[in-house]
Structure formats: structure tokens, C-alpha cells
Design a protein around this motif. Structure first.
Motif, PDB file in Angstrom:
ATOM      1  N   ALA A  61      -9.989 -71.297  40.364  1.00 29.28           N
ATOM      2  CA  ALA A  61     -11.093 -70.833  39.515  1.00 29.28           C
ATOM      3  C   ALA A  61     -12.062 -69.952  40.311  1.00 29.28           C
ATOM      4  CB  ALA A  61     -11.831 -72.045  38.957  1.00 29.28           C
ATOM      5  N   GLY A  98     -10.414 -67.442  38.752  1.00 28.17           N
ATOM      6  CA  GLY A  98      -9.204 -66.765  38.308  1.00 28.17           C
ATOM      7  C   GLY A  98      -9.096 -65.279  38.604  1.00 28.17           C
ATOM      8  N   ASN A  99      -9.987 -64.766  39.433  1.00 29.65           N
ATOM      9  CA  ASN A  99      -9.930 -63.321  39.709  1.00 29.65           C
ATOM     10  C   ASN A  99      -8.593 -62.907  40.318  1.00 29.65           C
ATOM     11  OD1 ASN A  99     -12.592 -62.540  38.918  1.00 29.65           O
ATOM     12  ND2 ASN A  99     -13.319 -63.737  40.657  1.00 29.65           N
ATOM     13  N   LYS A 100      -8.159 -63.682  41.299  1.00 27.47           N
ATOM     14  CA  LYS A 100      -6.915 -63.289  41.976  1.00 27.47           C
ATOM     15  C   LYS A 100      -5.704 -63.564  41.085  1.00 27.47           C
ATOM     16  CE  LYS A 100      -9.201 -63.733  46.341  1.00 27.47           C
ATOM     17  NZ  LYS A 100     -10.409 -64.368  45.765  1.00 27.47           N
ATOM     18  N   ASP A 153      -7.512 -76.670  40.214  1.00 27.85           N
ATOM     19  CA  ASP A 153      -8.896 -76.631  40.718  1.00 27.85           C
ATOM     20  C   ASP A 153      -9.521 -78.011  40.531  1.00 27.85           C
ATOM     21  OD1 ASP A 153     -10.810 -74.038  41.507  1.00 27.85           O
ATOM     22  OD2 ASP A 153     -11.941 -75.813  40.919  1.00 27.85           O
ATOM     23  N   ARG A 212     -15.236 -75.020  35.979  1.00 26.80           N
ATOM     24  CA  ARG A 212     -14.723 -73.754  36.519  1.00 26.80           C
ATOM     25  C   ARG A 212     -13.325 -73.466  35.974  1.00 26.80           C
ATOM     26  NH1 ARG A 212     -17.335 -71.369  41.077  1.00 26.80           N
ATOM     27  NH2 ARG A 212     -15.380 -70.647  41.940  1.00 26.80           N
ATOM     28  N   ASP A 230      -7.254 -82.346  42.908  1.00 28.08           N
ATOM     29  CA  ASP A 230      -7.779 -82.183  44.262  1.00 28.08           C
ATOM     30  C   ASP A 230      -6.624 -81.776  45.185  1.00 28.08           C
ATOM     31  OD1 ASP A 230      -8.705 -82.428  46.810  1.00 28.08           O
ATOM     32  OD2 ASP A 230      -9.708 -84.366  46.501  1.00 28.08           O
ATOM     33  N   SER A 231      -6.654 -80.561  45.654  1.00 32.10           N
ATOM     34  CA  SER A 231      -5.516 -80.042  46.436  1.00 32.10           C
ATOM     35  C   SER A 231      -5.463 -80.593  47.855  1.00 32.10           C
ATOM     36  CB  SER A 231      -5.546 -78.512  46.461  1.00 32.10           C
ATOM     37  OG  SER A 231      -5.313 -78.027  45.171  1.00 32.10           O
ATOM     38  N   ASP A 263      -6.673 -69.684  48.299  1.00 35.40           N
ATOM     39  CA  ASP A 263      -7.911 -68.910  48.452  1.00 35.40           C
ATOM     40  C   ASP A 263      -9.019 -69.965  48.543  1.00 35.40           C
ATOM     41  OD1 ASP A 263      -9.600 -66.627  48.412  1.00 35.40           O
ATOM     42  OD2 ASP A 263      -9.974 -66.930  46.276  1.00 35.40           O
TER      43      ASP A 263
END
Ligand SMILES: C[S@@+](CC[C@H](N)C(=O)[O-])C[C@H]1O[C@@H](n2cnc3c(N)ncnc32)[C@H](O)[C@@H]1O
Length: 368
Positions: free
Chosen positions: A189, A191-193, A211, A216, A240-241, A257
């Protein structure tokens, strides 16, 4: 000295110290000072300047700082907090860095999911936006001069044009997007990329967008929809990554990112400088970045992964990727050299003073 200016600047510092971004602080300070008939472009320029000079202002109280600024504006120059100056001067020319923060370069991405490049470039120019096509990415333009607020143009409001920094585009370029790709975006989030990745595959992709932040993620879904991304191809997952448990999750491409100190974004929003009075934030995010990267390397299937952060600190860049330096591979395009003294020599950095972009760090891994 006009009283309104003193009132405005004191109010501005109040909101900035409360943690509001510069743009929001300006709007709130405008409302507080109830003034009309002012050249707001000049006031906005001064607002940016006072915040960049914050660590050079004498006085404990806001009123003292504003008085000092008004009397000494021409004689003082922007500076970094002491700890930052000490740390970064080992790696770069901090004077050059600070002076480059005074003016932001605006980058515009023509969203070819919604329009064509040539038509849009002509429309931008017709609207009084003087642009220059980027030499690396044909859909990207640098704003040389503008008679209007670019964000208020219809082209931007309806997402035919997306304000997206070249450094962000450089990150996505490393994913080598191709039709049919499957992507896991570990911290996606807003989400631009991901929206650029979708554009480069002409909406022929699949993605899992993870995310930690529900709001977000919702914003991301909305943004992607408005940007013309085919939402049937994206699964949004609140997760949670740092604790990936997805061996079954097979994807050729992974984007990390990572959440970061945002120190590379000071030239977009100087108020970030005040959130970096000490190193707490950098250390906090450095720990999270390590956890997410470790989790991704250990738990996902073979893939190509791009790691990026909008940070100018090695603790969030070279120090993180050095942990898995055996997996690093050459980038498609190198910009500035990464910081010296680390193993991650295949990575790259972008800076406002050399690339006219946000401060970014990019590295690429091939995990077998
Ligand atoms: C730099 S932003 C990502 C920007 C996004 N890639 C883009 O281009 O628009 C970092 C994101 O990481 C998310 N985040 C923070 N901690 C996380 C975690 N442990 N797991 C997953 N996402 C996390 C934040 O909510 C934030 O949206």
C-alpha cells in the motif's frame, strides 16, 4: 514585519511539531491566520525553507524560533540534526544533499492503461506544464516549469497522469515485468509500484498485495481501480510480512518496497526531517526490514526479488541486503554508487542532487 506572517509561521511550526505533513500544516496554518490576498506560492516556499532550517533556528519556544528566522533568514542555511550530519558525512557530501532538498523535481507517469503518451504529453503542454521526456523511461516526464498546480489538472485527477517519482519507477523497472507474471508485493500500500507493474504488463498479470494496515489496503484497492488496474487480478491480503508462512505461494517476482524512515522523501516533505531528531526511527525500521527480508528468503519459493527503501541511511539499505549478499544479482540500470564499505556493490542509490529524485536504495536478488 507583517503580523500575519508571524502568526502563520508560528502556527505552521505548531502543526509540524505535532507530526502533520507540510502540506496539511500549511492548510491548517492558513486557516488559523485568516488572511487573504497573499501570494501563497511565496508563502509555501518560505514554509519549506523554515522547516529545512529548523535545526539552525535558535530559541526554545516556537515564537523565538520564528523571530530568529525572520531576522536572520538571509544569513542562516539549512542543516541536518547533529547525529545525521555525523553519520551521513562518511558517505556523501551533506552540504550538497541539504541544498538539493530545497527544490523538488516533479515526475509524471503517463498511465498507458488509460491514455496514450503522445496525446497526454500534448495535453499537459496545452495546460501550461512544460515537460521533458525522461531518457530511461518513455512514459515518464520531468516537469521543467508549470503555470498551474499539476495536482489540480483533470489529467491527474482522473489518473491518466500519475505523479510518481523516477526513483519509484526505477524500482519497478528491476522487476522486469512481462505479460503473465505473478507478483507478490510484500508491503504494497498505497499501490504506486503495483499500478506501474500492472501497466507494464498491460494488465496481464496476477498479484498478491500484502500489507499490515487495513486502511492503507483499502486506499490501495481504490487507487488501483481508478488507475485502470484489473482488480480481478489482485488479491489483497492483510498480513504481517515479518511472519510469512506461504511456501505454497508460488510467484516468479517479489517486491519488498519496505516500510522505512522515509528519510529519502525529505525533499517532498521537509517535515520528515523533524521526525528524525534522533536515530530511533531508523533503528526501528531497520529491524523490521531485516525481519521481512529474512522471512521472504526463508519461506517463499524460488523467485526474483527487488528490495527497495526510500531511505538515505545504510542501516536500511546496504546493511540489510549485506545479510543475503550471496543472492544479489546485477541490476538492469545502475544510478549512483551504493555506500562504500559494504558487500552490496551490485545495488544502487538515487539522490535528489544527482538523479533529481527522492533518495532511494535498490537491490535485486535471485533466490534459488
Ligand atoms: C513504503 S510503503 C509501500 C509503498 C508501496 N510499495 C507503493 O509503492 O505504493 C510501506 C508499507 O509497508 C506496510 N508495512 C509496514 N510493516 C509491515 C509488515 N510488517 N508487513 C507488511 N506490510 C507492512 C505499511 O503499512 C506501508 O503501507
Amino acid at each position: 514585519m507583517a503580523d500575519w506572517r508571524i502568526t502563520f509561521l508560528r502556527s505552521l511550526l505548531f502543526y509540524i511539531e505535532k507530526g502533520y505533513p507540510l502540506s496539511v500544516s500549511i492548510v491548517k496554518a492558513k486557516e488559523d491566520s485568516k488572511i487573504k490576498g497573499i501570494n501563497w506560492d511565496l508563502i509555501e516556499e518560505e514554509s519549506r525553507d523554515i522547516i529545512l532550517n529548523f535545526f539552525s533556528l535558535y530559541g526554545r519556544k516556537r515564537s523565538e524560533k520564528v523571530d530568529y528566522w525572520i531576522k536572520n533568514k538571509e544569513r542562516i542555511s539549512p542543516s541536518l540534526p547533529d547525529w545525521m550530519e555525523k553519520e551521513l558525512s562518511v558517505y556523501l557530501d551533506t552540504k550538497l544533499l541539504v541544498s538539493s532538498l530545497r527544490k523538488r523535481t516533479l515526475w509524471l507517469r503517463v498511465n498507458t492503461l488509460k491514455t496514450s503518451e503522445e496525446k497526454t504529453a500534448r495535453e499537459l503542454e496545452k495546460n501550461g506544464v512544460l515537460i521533458e521526456r525522461d531518457k530511461d523511461f518513455e512514459f515518464l516526464y520531468k516537469v521543467v516549469e508549470s503555470k498551474v498546480h499539476v495536482s489540480s489538472l483533470d489529467l491527474v485527477k482522473d489518473f491518466r497522469v500519475i505523479i510518481q517519482d523516477k526513483a519509484s519507477v526505477a524500482v519497478v523497472n528491476e522487476l522486469e515485468a512481462e505479460a503473465g507474471d505473478e507478483l507478490v508485493d510484500l508491503s504494497s500500500a498505497p499501490g504506486n509500484k503495483l499500478s506501474l507493474f500492472a501497466m507494464l504488463t498491460e494488465n496481464k498479470f496476477k498479484a498478491i498485495a500484502l500489507d499490515l494496515d487495513q486502511k492503507r489496503l483499502e486506499k490501495e484497492r481504490l487507487f488501483l481501480k481508478k488507475a485502470g488496474v484489473d482488480l480481478d487480478r489482485v488479491s489483497f491480503v492483510l498480513h504481517d510480512s515479518t511472519t510469512l508462512a506461504m511456501r505454497s505461494l508460488v510467484a516468479q517476482k517479489v517486491l519488498l518496497d519496505a516500510p522505512c524512515s522515509s528519510s529519502g522523501m525529505i525533499y517532498n516533505d521537509p517535515s520528515i526531517l523533524l521526525s528524525l531528531k534522533d536515530k530511533t526511527k531508523v533503528d526501528f525500521f531497520s529491524r523490521i526490514q531485516k525481519e521481512i527480508l529474512r522471512s521472504a528468503v526463508q519461506r517463499l519459493s524460488p523467485y526474483l526479488m527487488v528490495y527497495s527503501v526510500c531511505s538515505i541511511f545504510p542501516e536500511e539499505g546496504e546493511e540489510i541486503t549485506d545479510l543475503f549478499s550471496d543472492f544479489l544479482v546485477p541490476l538492469r540500470k545502475k544510478y549512483s554508487h551504493p555506500y562504500r564499505g559494504f558487500k552490496s556493490v551490485q545495488s544502487t542509490r538515487l539522490f535528489p542532487f544527482s538523479e533529481q529524485t527522492e533518495g532511494f536504495y535498490i537491490a535485486k536478488f535471485k533466490i534459488q
